[in-house]
Design a protein around this motif. Sequence first.
Motif, PDB file in Angstrom:
ATOM      1  N   GLU A 130       0.829  -1.303  -0.060  1.00 35.10           N
ATOM      2  CA  GLU A 130       0.047   0.012  -0.042  1.00 35.10           C
ATOM      3  C   GLU A 130       0.829   1.255   0.077  1.00 35.10           C
ATOM      4  N   PHE A 131       0.531   2.156  -0.922  1.00 32.46           N
ATOM      5  CA  PHE A 131       1.265   3.573  -0.958  1.00 32.46           C
ATOM      6  C   PHE A 131       0.121   4.601  -0.591  1.00 32.46           C
ATOM      7  N   TRP A 132       0.896   5.198   0.534  1.00 35.33           N
ATOM      8  CA  TRP A 132      -0.054   6.189   1.193  1.00 35.33           C
ATOM      9  C   TRP A 132       0.658   7.581   0.936  1.00 35.33           C
ATOM     10  N   GLN A 133      -0.272   8.794   0.315  1.00 35.43           N
ATOM     11  CA  GLN A 133       0.488  10.016  -0.014  1.00 35.43           C
ATOM     12  C   GLN A 133      -0.730  11.106   1.057  1.00 35.43           C
ATOM     13  N   GLY A 134       0.054  11.706   1.897  1.00 38.30           N
ATOM     14  CA  GLY A 134      -0.689  12.682   2.643  1.00 38.30           C
ATOM     15  C   GLY A 134      -1.369  13.726   1.959  1.00 38.30           C
ATOM     16  N   ARG A 135      -2.694  14.219   2.339  1.00 38.01           N
ATOM     17  CA  ARG A 135      -3.309  15.208   1.632  1.00 38.01           C
ATOM     18  C   ARG A 135      -4.114  15.900   2.415  1.00 38.01           C
ATOM     19  N   ARG A 136      -4.493  16.992   2.064  1.00 40.17           N
ATOM     20  CA  ARG A 136      -5.082  18.170   2.934  1.00 40.17           C
ATOM     21  C   ARG A 136      -6.533  17.577   3.465  1.00 40.17           C
ATOM     22  N   SER A 137      -6.832  18.273   4.579  1.00 35.32           N
ATOM     23  CA  SER A 137      -8.183  17.738   5.414  1.00 35.32           C
ATOM     24  C   SER A 137      -8.175  16.457   5.460  1.00 35.32           C
ATOM     25  N   ARG A 138      -6.913  15.646   5.835  1.00 30.49           N
ATOM     26  CA  ARG A 138      -6.906  14.310   6.123  1.00 30.49           C
ATOM     27  C   ARG A 138      -7.712  13.234   5.024  1.00 30.49           C
ATOM     28  N   LEU A 139      -8.065  13.991   3.665  1.00 32.36           N
ATOM     29  CA  LEU A 139      -8.304  13.165   2.667  1.00 32.36           C
ATOM     30  C   LEU A 139      -7.237  12.426   1.873  1.00 32.36           C
ATOM     31  N   HIS A 140      -6.347  11.580   2.538  1.00 34.80           N
ATOM     32  CA  HIS A 140      -5.184  10.991   2.205  1.00 34.80           C
ATOM     33  C   HIS A 140      -5.618  10.172   0.934  1.00 34.80           C
ATOM     34  N   ASP A 141      -4.419  10.187  -0.148  1.00 36.71           N
ATOM     35  CA  ASP A 141      -4.440   9.150  -0.988  1.00 36.71           C
ATOM     36  C   ASP A 141      -4.003   7.895  -0.684  1.00 36.71           C
ATOM     37  N   ARG A 142      -4.671   6.680  -0.995  1.00 29.42           N
ATOM     38  CA  ARG A 142      -4.290   5.283  -0.441  1.00 29.42           C
ATOM     39  C   ARG A 142      -4.406   4.571  -1.687  1.00 29.42           C
ATOM     40  N   VAL A 143      -3.223   3.932  -2.208  1.00 30.64           N
ATOM     41  CA  VAL A 143      -3.481   2.888  -3.409  1.00 30.64           C
ATOM     42  C   VAL A 143      -2.931   1.498  -2.852  1.00 30.64           C
ATOM     43  N   ILE A 144      -3.650   0.567  -2.964  1.00 25.60           N
ATOM     44  CA  ILE A 144      -3.228  -0.806  -2.483  1.00 25.60           C
ATOM     45  C   ILE A 144      -3.103  -1.835  -3.592  1.00 25.60           C
ATOM     46  N   TYR A 145      -1.951  -2.634  -3.853  1.00 22.74           N
ATOM     47  CA  TYR A 145      -1.616  -3.545  -4.582  1.00 22.74           C
ATOM     48  C   TYR A 145      -1.866  -4.987  -4.149  1.00 22.74           C
ATOM     49  N   THR A 146      -2.781  -5.872  -4.498  1.00 21.40           N
ATOM     50  CA  THR A 146      -2.837  -7.249  -3.954  1.00 21.40           C
ATOM     51  C   THR A 146      -2.526  -8.080  -5.234  1.00 21.40           C
ATOM     52  N   ARG A 147      -1.532  -9.077  -4.760  1.00 14.81           N
ATOM     53  CA  ARG A 147      -1.154 -10.314  -5.703  1.00 14.81           C
ATOM     54  C   ARG A 147      -2.295 -11.311  -5.937  1.00 14.81           C
ATOM     55  N   THR A 148      -2.697 -11.420  -7.048  1.00 15.82           N
ATOM     56  CA  THR A 148      -3.484 -12.551  -7.380  1.00 15.82           C
ATOM     57  C   THR A 148      -3.108 -13.754  -7.389  1.00 15.82           C
ATOM     58  N   ASP A 182      -2.622 -15.778 -10.047  1.00 20.58           N
ATOM     59  CA  ASP A 182      -1.797 -16.123 -11.177  1.00 20.58           C
ATOM     60  C   ASP A 182      -0.422 -15.286 -10.946  1.00 20.58           C
ATOM     61  N   GLY A 183      -0.250 -14.576  -9.879  1.00 16.82           N
ATOM     62  CA  GLY A 183       0.861 -13.765  -9.549  1.00 16.82           C
ATOM     63  C   GLY A 183       0.785 -12.391 -10.253  1.00 16.82           C
ATOM     64  N   ALA A 184      -0.187 -12.094 -10.756  1.00 14.58           N
ATOM     65  CA  ALA A 184      -0.374 -10.617 -11.180  1.00 14.58           C
ATOM     66  C   ALA A 184      -0.683  -9.680 -10.085  1.00 14.58           C
ATOM     67  N   TRP A 185      -0.967  -8.534 -10.382  1.00 19.24           N
ATOM     68  CA  TRP A 185      -1.163  -7.499  -9.099  1.00 19.24           C
ATOM     69  C   TRP A 185      -2.433  -6.812  -9.424  1.00 19.24           C
ATOM     70  N   ASP A 186      -3.424  -6.736  -8.715  1.00 17.80           N
ATOM     71  CA  ASP A 186      -4.339  -5.990  -8.742  1.00 17.80           C
ATOM     72  C   ASP A 186      -4.528  -4.778  -7.887  1.00 17.80           C
ATOM     73  N   ARG A 187      -4.757  -3.464  -8.408  1.00 13.90           N
ATOM     74  CA  ARG A 187      -4.677  -2.329  -7.543  1.00 13.90           C
ATOM     75  C   ARG A 187      -6.169  -1.730  -7.664  1.00 13.90           C
ATOM     76  N   GLN A 188      -5.987  -1.020  -6.404  1.00 18.31           N
ATOM     77  CA  GLN A 188      -7.389  -0.187  -6.135  1.00 18.31           C
ATOM     78  C   GLN A 188      -7.262   1.029  -5.238  1.00 18.31           C
ATOM     79  N   ARG A 189      -7.857   2.075  -5.208  1.00 21.01           N
ATOM     80  CA  ARG A 189      -8.094   3.091  -3.999  1.00 21.01           C
ATOM     81  C   ARG A 189      -8.645   2.538  -2.871  1.00 21.01           C
ATOM     82  N   LEU A 190      -8.123   2.975  -1.744  1.00 18.37           N
ATOM     83  CA  LEU A 190      -8.751   3.049  -0.565  1.00 18.37           C
ATOM     84  C   LEU A 190      -9.229   4.260   0.158  1.00 18.37           C
ATOM     85  N   GLN A 191     -10.269   4.386   0.836  1.00 17.65           N
ATOM     86  CA  GLN A 191     -10.600   5.439   1.470  1.00 17.65           C
ATOM     87  C   GLN A 191      -9.729   5.800   2.726  1.00 17.65           C
ATOM     88  N   PRO A 192      -9.215   6.848   3.195  1.00 23.66           N
ATOM     89  CA  PRO A 192      -8.561   7.506   4.180  1.00 23.66           C
ATOM     90  C   PRO A 192      -8.834   6.958   5.351  1.00 23.66           C
TER      91      PRO A 192
END
Length: 211
Positions: free
Chosen positions: A181-199, A201-211
């Motif tokens: 998971e990659f976390w970037q601080g943002r204003r008003s605590r609405l931080h950016d969070r992007v998580i990768y999960t290995r599937t 078959d060994g590939a990576w799925d990625r999606q945004r998470l709420q802060p």
Amino acid sequence: MSIADLRKDYSRASLSELDVAADPIVQFSTWFDEAIKAEIAEPNAMSVATVGADGKPSSRIVLLKQVDAAGFTWFTNYHSRKGREIAQHPYVALLFHWVELERQVRIEGKIEQVTASESDAYFSSRPLSSQIGAIASEQSQPVDKRETLEAQFATAEAKYGAQPVRPEHWGGYRVVPEKMEFWQGRRSRLHDRVIYTRTADGAWDRQRLQP
């Protein structure tokens, strides 16, 4: 000022699930290079969290020594508390916090020992005093006083001189990531969070998470 009043609003950068690399190792390498360019002190410092036989967690800071497609590698005493816990539960969580860049990277995955040749190669690259220290210290074991530890160092130094031999109980671990998971601080605590999960078959799925 009370601890509860300590706060900072983050505004240095943003992070989009549409713009990050498809491979989280590539994304990590990009951020790591930026941390080096920003002259952050010890950008390779990371927290390693393990779990004991009693189910209780523990964490400590260690230094990342290699990252590649295979995973994240670091070195320690296999007989230490973390080594014993890893032997019982071979899954760990890593955390990098680059406060100057308002970033965090969280990594979860299975951990394995690297090969003896890899451990030998890194051990021989360390400063001589660090090699002696790895031999002399019974990491995580009680010691009555500092002088005892220094005496152990002197004994090891006298025995091995300029040609220490890596002890079998000292070597590398490699964390093979399953989630990053990659976390970037943002204003008003609405931080950016992007998580990768290995599937499966060994590939990576990625999606945004709420802060």
